[in-house]
Scaffold this motif. Sequence first.
Motif, PDB file in Angstrom:
ATOM      1  N   GLU A  56     -20.275  11.159 -18.551  1.00 24.43           N
ATOM      2  CA  GLU A  56     -21.134  10.341 -19.396  1.00 24.43           C
ATOM      3  C   GLU A  56     -22.001   9.446 -18.519  1.00 24.43           C
ATOM      4  OE1 GLU A  56     -20.421   6.836 -22.715  1.00 24.43           O
ATOM      5  OE2 GLU A  56     -18.870   8.326 -22.407  1.00 24.43           O
ATOM      6  N   GLU A  57     -23.327   9.499 -18.722  1.00 26.43           N
ATOM      7  CA  GLU A  57     -24.210   8.590 -17.994  1.00 26.43           C
ATOM      8  C   GLU A  57     -23.910   7.162 -18.426  1.00 26.43           C
ATOM      9  OE1 GLU A  57     -28.388   9.401 -17.693  1.00 26.43           O
ATOM     10  OE2 GLU A  57     -28.027  11.536 -18.047  1.00 26.43           O
ATOM     11  N   ASP A  58     -24.048   6.227 -17.509  1.00 26.28           N
ATOM     12  CA  ASP A  58     -23.775   4.821 -17.786  1.00 26.28           C
ATOM     13  C   ASP A  58     -22.368   4.621 -18.346  1.00 26.28           C
ATOM     14  OD1 ASP A  58     -26.361   4.127 -16.958  1.00 26.28           O
ATOM     15  OD2 ASP A  58     -27.145   4.567 -18.954  1.00 26.28           O
ATOM     16  N   PHE A  59     -21.399   5.339 -17.786  1.00 29.82           N
ATOM     17  CA  PHE A  59     -20.016   5.302 -18.255  1.00 29.82           C
ATOM     18  C   PHE A  59     -19.435   3.889 -18.220  1.00 29.82           C
ATOM     19  CE2 PHE A  59     -15.563   5.143 -16.917  1.00 29.82           C
ATOM     20  CZ  PHE A  59     -14.978   5.646 -18.059  1.00 29.82           C
ATOM     21  N   ARG A  60     -18.758   3.529 -19.288  1.00 27.22           N
ATOM     22  CA  ARG A  60     -17.931   2.323 -19.371  1.00 27.22           C
ATOM     23  C   ARG A  60     -16.608   2.751 -19.975  1.00 27.22           C
ATOM     24  NH1 ARG A  60     -22.340  -0.860 -22.550  1.00 27.22           N
ATOM     25  NH2 ARG A  60     -21.958   1.041 -23.603  1.00 27.22           N
ATOM     26  N   PRO A  61     -15.478   2.332 -19.409  1.00 26.86           N
ATOM     27  CA  PRO A  61     -14.190   2.773 -19.933  1.00 26.86           C
ATOM     28  C   PRO A  61     -13.940   2.275 -21.352  1.00 26.86           C
ATOM     29  CG  PRO A  61     -13.884   1.109 -18.225  1.00 26.86           C
ATOM     30  CD  PRO A  61     -15.350   1.441 -18.259  1.00 26.86           C
ATOM     31  N   ALA A  62     -13.227   3.073 -22.115  1.00 29.79           N
ATOM     32  CA  ALA A  62     -12.827   2.701 -23.473  1.00 29.79           C
ATOM     33  C   ALA A  62     -11.600   1.798 -23.378  1.00 29.79           C
ATOM     34  CB  ALA A  62     -12.520   3.942 -24.292  1.00 29.79           C
TER      35      ALA A  62
END
Length: 117
Positions: A56-62
């Motif tokens: 995922e581009e611009d990944f941030r963890p859930a």
Amino acid sequence: MLTAVDHVQLAGSEDLLRAFSTGVLGMTETPKPPGPAARGGCWFEAGAGRLHLGIEEDFRPARKAHPGLRVTAIHAYAARPAAHGGTVTWDNGLPGHRRFSSEDPVGNRLEFLEGAG
């Protein structure tokens, strides 16, 4: 042993999540069909459960959203993430279940559950 995945999709680093899914969770990597394989990511299975890991581009963890993973021998299973430096946070808030939360190596929240009966 992992027996079911209640929810499915996570994102992050393919290499880190591949090593975690096979080495810590004890899942088996399965081939992706050609279309999805072209987008990257990897798929895993254990028992009847499947976990799909994507890029995922611009990944941030859930940190709130999470997969709920059914396991057996939950106290022994909790030793797996702990042995790899992961946190194990027990939660008695779901009647009839033993459960704990941990994180994968990219920070996604994971929940592990076992019936208390």
